[in-house]
Design a protein around this motif. Structure first.
Motif, mmCIF file in Angstrom:
data_model
loop_
_atom_site.group_PDB
_atom_site.id
_atom_site.type_symbol
_atom_site.label_atom_id
_atom_site.label_comp_id
_atom_site.label_asym_id
_atom_site.label_seq_id
_atom_site.Cartn_x
_atom_site.Cartn_y
_atom_site.Cartn_z
ATOM 1 N N LYS A 39 0.835 -1.200 0.000
ATOM 2 C CA LYS A 39 0.000 0.000 0.000
ATOM 3 C C LYS A 39 0.871 1.251 0.000
ATOM 4 C CE LYS A 39 -4.101 1.845 2.318
ATOM 5 N NZ LYS A 39 -5.067 1.635 3.425
ATOM 6 N N LYS A 40 0.668 2.087 -1.026
ATOM 7 C CA LYS A 40 1.432 3.334 -1.122
ATOM 8 C C LYS A 40 0.703 4.493 -0.454
ATOM 9 C CE LYS A 40 4.755 3.678 -3.078
ATOM 10 N NZ LYS A 40 6.143 3.508 -2.604
ATOM 11 N N ASP A 41 -0.600 4.537 -0.615
ATOM 12 C CA ASP A 41 -1.434 5.523 0.065
ATOM 13 C C ASP A 41 -2.845 4.935 0.165
ATOM 14 O OD1 ASP A 41 -2.771 6.061 -2.439
ATOM 15 O OD2 ASP A 41 -1.149 7.429 -2.965
ATOM 16 N N SER A 42 -3.844 5.757 0.407
ATOM 17 C CA SER A 42 -5.185 5.231 0.678
ATOM 18 C C SER A 42 -5.832 4.577 -0.550
ATOM 19 C CB SER A 42 -6.097 6.351 1.184
ATOM 20 O OG SER A 42 -6.198 7.388 0.215
ATOM 21 N N ILE A 43 -5.362 4.878 -1.760
ATOM 22 C CA ILE A 43 -6.021 4.330 -2.949
ATOM 23 C C ILE A 43 -5.052 3.674 -3.944
ATOM 24 C CG2 ILE A 43 -7.980 5.902 -2.840
ATOM 25 C CD1 ILE A 43 -6.614 7.584 -5.022
ATOM 26 N N ASN A 44 -3.780 3.663 -3.654
ATOM 27 C CA ASN A 44 -2.814 3.133 -4.622
ATOM 28 C C ASN A 44 -1.929 2.048 -4.018
ATOM 29 O OD1 ASN A 44 -3.208 4.880 -7.075
ATOM 30 N ND2 ASN A 44 -2.795 6.484 -5.570
ATOM 31 N N TYR A 45 -1.694 1.007 -4.850
ATOM 32 C CA TYR A 45 -0.870 -0.128 -4.439
ATOM 33 C C TYR A 45 0.116 -0.455 -5.561
ATOM 34 C CZ TYR A 45 -4.546 -1.035 -0.962
ATOM 35 O OH TYR A 45 -5.449 -0.928 0.064
ATOM 36 N N ILE A 46 1.239 -1.044 -5.188
ATOM 37 C CA ILE A 46 2.165 -1.592 -6.170
ATOM 38 C C ILE A 46 2.509 -3.017 -5.762
ATOM 39 C CG2 ILE A 46 3.146 0.640 -6.823
ATOM 40 C CD1 ILE A 46 5.555 -0.028 -5.031
ATOM 41 N N ALA A 47 2.991 -3.804 -6.738
ATOM 42 C CA ALA A 47 3.261 -5.217 -6.478
ATOM 43 C C ALA A 47 4.741 -5.457 -6.242
ATOM 44 C CB ALA A 47 2.781 -6.055 -7.654
ATOM 45 N N GLU A 48 5.008 -6.445 -5.394
ATOM 46 C CA GLU A 48 6.375 -6.909 -5.174
ATOM 47 C C GLU A 48 6.712 -7.999 -6.184
ATOM 48 O OE1 GLU A 48 7.575 -6.490 -0.526
ATOM 49 O OE2 GLU A 48 6.332 -8.215 -1.061
ATOM 50 N N ASN A 49 7.971 -8.013 -6.614
ATOM 51 C CA ASN A 49 8.527 -9.124 -7.409
ATOM 52 C C ASN A 49 7.791 -9.374 -8.718
ATOM 53 O OD1 ASN A 49 10.346 -9.593 -5.256
ATOM 54 N ND2 ASN A 49 8.797 -10.832 -4.216
ATOM 55 N N SER A 50 7.167 -8.343 -9.282
ATOM 56 C CA SER A 50 6.518 -8.495 -10.581
ATOM 57 C C SER A 50 7.561 -8.289 -11.684
ATOM 58 C CB SER A 50 5.396 -7.464 -10.739
ATOM 59 O OG SER A 50 4.844 -7.529 -12.025
ATOM 60 N N PRO A 51 7.505 -9.093 -12.776
ATOM 61 C CA PRO A 51 8.483 -8.944 -13.857
ATOM 62 C C PRO A 51 8.411 -7.592 -14.569
ATOM 63 C CG PRO A 51 6.732 -10.452 -14.482
ATOM 64 C CD PRO A 51 6.579 -10.206 -13.021
ATOM 65 N N ILE A 52 7.236 -6.966 -14.568
ATOM 66 C CA ILE A 52 7.089 -5.587 -15.038
ATOM 67 C C ILE A 52 6.338 -4.822 -13.953
ATOM 68 C CG2 ILE A 52 7.065 -6.257 -17.481
ATOM 69 C CD1 ILE A 52 4.022 -5.797 -17.481
ATOM 70 N N PRO A 53 6.488 -3.509 -13.891
ATOM 71 C CA PRO A 53 5.769 -2.750 -12.862
ATOM 72 C C PRO A 53 4.262 -3.024 -12.907
ATOM 73 C CG PRO A 53 7.390 -1.360 -13.934
ATOM 74 C CD PRO A 53 7.357 -2.643 -14.714
ATOM 75 N N LEU A 54 3.692 -3.273 -11.750
ATOM 76 C CA LEU A 54 2.264 -3.533 -11.620
ATOM 77 C C LEU A 54 1.684 -2.583 -10.582
ATOM 78 C CD1 LEU A 54 -0.401 -5.117 -11.890
ATOM 79 C CD2 LEU A 54 0.534 -6.811 -10.298
ATOM 80 N N ALA A 55 0.694 -1.804 -11.001
ATOM 81 C CA ALA A 55 0.060 -0.840 -10.110
ATOM 82 C C ALA A 55 -1.440 -1.092 -10.048
ATOM 83 C CB ALA A 55 0.328 0.579 -10.588
ATOM 84 N N LEU A 56 -2.001 -0.880 -8.870
ATOM 85 C CA LEU A 56 -3.432 -1.042 -8.636
ATOM 86 C C LEU A 56 -3.966 0.251 -8.032
ATOM 87 C CD1 LEU A 56 -5.972 -2.960 -8.329
ATOM 88 C CD2 LEU A 56 -5.160 -3.374 -6.013
ATOM 89 N N GLY A 57 -5.063 0.760 -8.589
ATOM 90 C CA GLY A 57 -5.669 1.973 -8.064
ATOM 91 C C GLY A 57 -7.146 1.781 -7.774
ATOM 92 N N LEU A 58 -7.620 2.373 -6.690
ATOM 93 C CA LEU A 58 -9.041 2.340 -6.337
ATOM 94 C C LEU A 58 -9.707 3.594 -6.894
ATOM 95 C CD1 LEU A 58 -8.803 1.190 -2.600
ATOM 96 C CD2 LEU A 58 -9.091 -0.217 -4.644
ATOM 97 N N LYS A 59 -10.846 3.416 -7.570
ATOM 98 C CA LYS A 59 -11.530 4.527 -8.216
ATOM 99 C C LYS A 59 -12.991 4.578 -7.809
ATOM 100 C CE LYS A 59 -8.007 5.863 -10.686
ATOM 101 N NZ LYS A 59 -7.427 7.213 -10.590
ATOM 102 N N ARG A 60 -13.533 5.790 -7.722
ATOM 103 C CA ARG A 60 -14.953 5.956 -7.433
ATOM 104 C C ARG A 60 -15.811 5.583 -8.639
ATOM 105 N NH1 ARG A 60 -15.311 11.712 -4.099
ATOM 106 N NH2 ARG A 60 -14.066 11.055 -2.286
ATOM 107 N N LYS A 61 -15.230 5.720 -9.831
ATOM 108 C CA LYS A 61 -15.919 5.346 -11.064
ATOM 109 C C LYS A 61 -14.892 4.775 -12.030
ATOM 110 C CE LYS A 61 -18.551 7.134 -14.985
ATOM 111 N NZ LYS A 61 -17.726 6.324 -15.916
ATOM 112 N N LEU A 62 -15.279 3.717 -12.732
ATOM 113 C CA LEU A 62 -14.400 3.124 -13.729
ATOM 114 C C LEU A 62 -14.664 3.779 -15.082
ATOM 115 C CD1 LEU A 62 -14.660 -0.671 -12.797
ATOM 116 C CD2 LEU A 62 -12.934 0.996 -12.071
ATOM 117 N N THR A 63 -13.634 4.357 -15.659
ATOM 118 C CA THR A 63 -13.740 5.078 -16.919
ATOM 119 C C THR A 63 -12.671 4.583 -17.870
ATOM 120 O OG1 THR A 63 -14.550 7.033 -15.738
ATOM 121 C CG2 THR A 63 -13.794 7.351 -18.002
ATOM 122 N N PHE A 64 -13.094 3.876 -18.917
ATOM 123 C CA PHE A 64 -12.152 3.272 -19.854
ATOM 124 C C PHE A 64 -11.822 4.240 -20.983
ATOM 125 C CE2 PHE A 64 -10.981 -0.139 -23.028
ATOM 126 C CZ PHE A 64 -9.867 -0.569 -22.328
#
Length: 385
Positions: A121-146
């Motif tokens: 956990k980086k902050d209240s809404i953002n995460y990063i992964a350990e030991n991933s072969p490429i950078p992996l980021a996860l974000g929490l959103k109030r709305k999903l917008t593609f």
């Protein structure tokens, strides 16, 4: 005329008006339903969705006897690269399988990644992964917008709808397969109806017909408001001017590549799909499915005389609740024309539903609140020009 005959005549005329009104809305519904169907698969780059939509639109133009703008037909071909997610699109959080489009979306430029990883956990809404072969980021959103990306990045990004279903997020297990389609063939669709007096002067109506396509084999973004609504309005205008020709030549352009960065309209302008010096005015249409709070007019501050005419037509006809103004903006296909000095507006409706660039922008919940009033406002404005 005696009073009874007057009442009868008024009733007949009013009934005819209501029938015309309902027919316009009915046809709009048919167009929007077709363009948001699974067959069109979000009018994107998987399952031939964009091509299915193009064939449908061109068939309607032919049915209304609108003439092709080009000697080769209705289509203006161009290509660009686009990042897609055609197959695997699986995500589990803390072992719970999520639904694509509902619970999560990949970032549009995301690269492929498979595996199970611990999240930090980086902050209240953002995460990063350990030991991933490429950078992996996860974000929490109030709305999903593609959106749409024209390249694949060297990282993987996932956005999850923040519904507080997870008190803590510890692990992510995912299988995301992205694929760049190189030089994917797109086509603008262009037609015209001859004027009764002056075919050297041109009025242009435009709208983009592409949308976001889909992710995986089953999930797609219907794009009812954005912009099946605008396409339906253009086709209604084609039908209208075929029966009621203007004194000017009327050109109708359905752009592809808008969601990928206004690519189709830029290609049209740069490759002289039309002599820009002959355009008296261009109106670009998008997001026409609501109208509770009126309409917005981009470039209103640039073309004040035309804006005042539009307002006067609205005041005389009491069509939409309010006409709001904006200055220049690079937010739709009018932009490249505006940069070349072509007088133009970009018009969209305001208020109502909040669905946008998500799986919930569907035909069934699109209210078309002021659709017919906007239609009459547009045709009335053209008469004033």
């Amino acid at each position: 005329m005696n009073r009874s005959l007057f009442i009868l005549s008024f009733f007949i005329l009013n009934s005819a008006f209501l029938i015309l009104h309902s027919q316009d809305s009915l046809y709009a519904r048919l167009v929007i339903k077709k363009l948001t169907s699974k067959e069109c698969f979000g009018r994107g780059y998987l399952n031939n969705g964009l091509d299915v939509a193009a064939k449908y639109i061109s068939s309607e133009l032919k049915r209304f006897k609108a003439e092709p703008l080009f000697s080769t037909g209705y289509f203006q071909w161009f290509d660009f690269d686009v990042n897609t997610f055609p197959d695997k699109i699986n995500v589990k959080i803390n072992g719970k399988l999520l639904k694509p489009g509902i619970d999560f979306i990949p970032l549009p430029e995301s690269g492929s990644l498979k595996g199970k990883y611990t999240l930090i956990k980086k902050d209240s809404i953002n995460y990063i992964a350990e030991n991933s072969p490429i950078p992996l980021a996860l974000g929490l959103k109030r709305k999903l917008t593609f959106s749409v990306a024209t390249n694949s990045a060297s990282y993987c990004g996932i956005e999850i709808l923040n519904t507080n279903q997870f008190k803590e997020i510890k692990t992510i297990d995912l299988n995301i397969e992205s694929k760049v389609l190189t030089k994917y063939i797109n086509k603008n669709i262009c037609a015209f109806i001859k004027g009764t007096q002056n075919n050297d002067t041109v009025i242009v109506f435009s709208a983009h017909y592409d949308h976001l396509g889909g992710i995986g084999k089953k999930t797609f973004f219907p794009g009812a408001n954005d912009n099946a609504s605008g396409v339906s309005m253009l086709l209604n205008l084609v039908k209208y001017y075929a029966a009621n020709p203007s004194k000017y030549k009327m050109v109708f352009v359905f752009f592809a590549g808008e969601e990928a960065g206004l690519i189709g309209s830029k290609y049209f302008v740069e490759n002289k799909g039309l002599d820009l010096t002959k355009i008296k005015f261009l109106i670009n249409l998008d997001l026409l499915g609501t109208g509770n709070d009126g309409i917005m007019v981009v470039n209103a501050t640039e073309y004040k005389t035309q804006f005042e005419k539009l307002k006067k037509v609205n005041e005389d006809g009491a069509f939409v609740k309010e006409i709001k103004r904006r200055g220049k903006a690079q937010n739709s296909d009018h932009y490249w024309f505006s940069e070349k000095g072509v007088p133009c507006f970009f018009i969209y409706t305001l208020g109502g539903i909040k669905a946008y660039h998500d799986v919930f922008d569907i035909e069934k919940t699109l209210p078309l609140t002021d659709y017919s009033d906007v239609f009459r406002l547009l045709t009335g404005f053209i008469k004033e020009l």
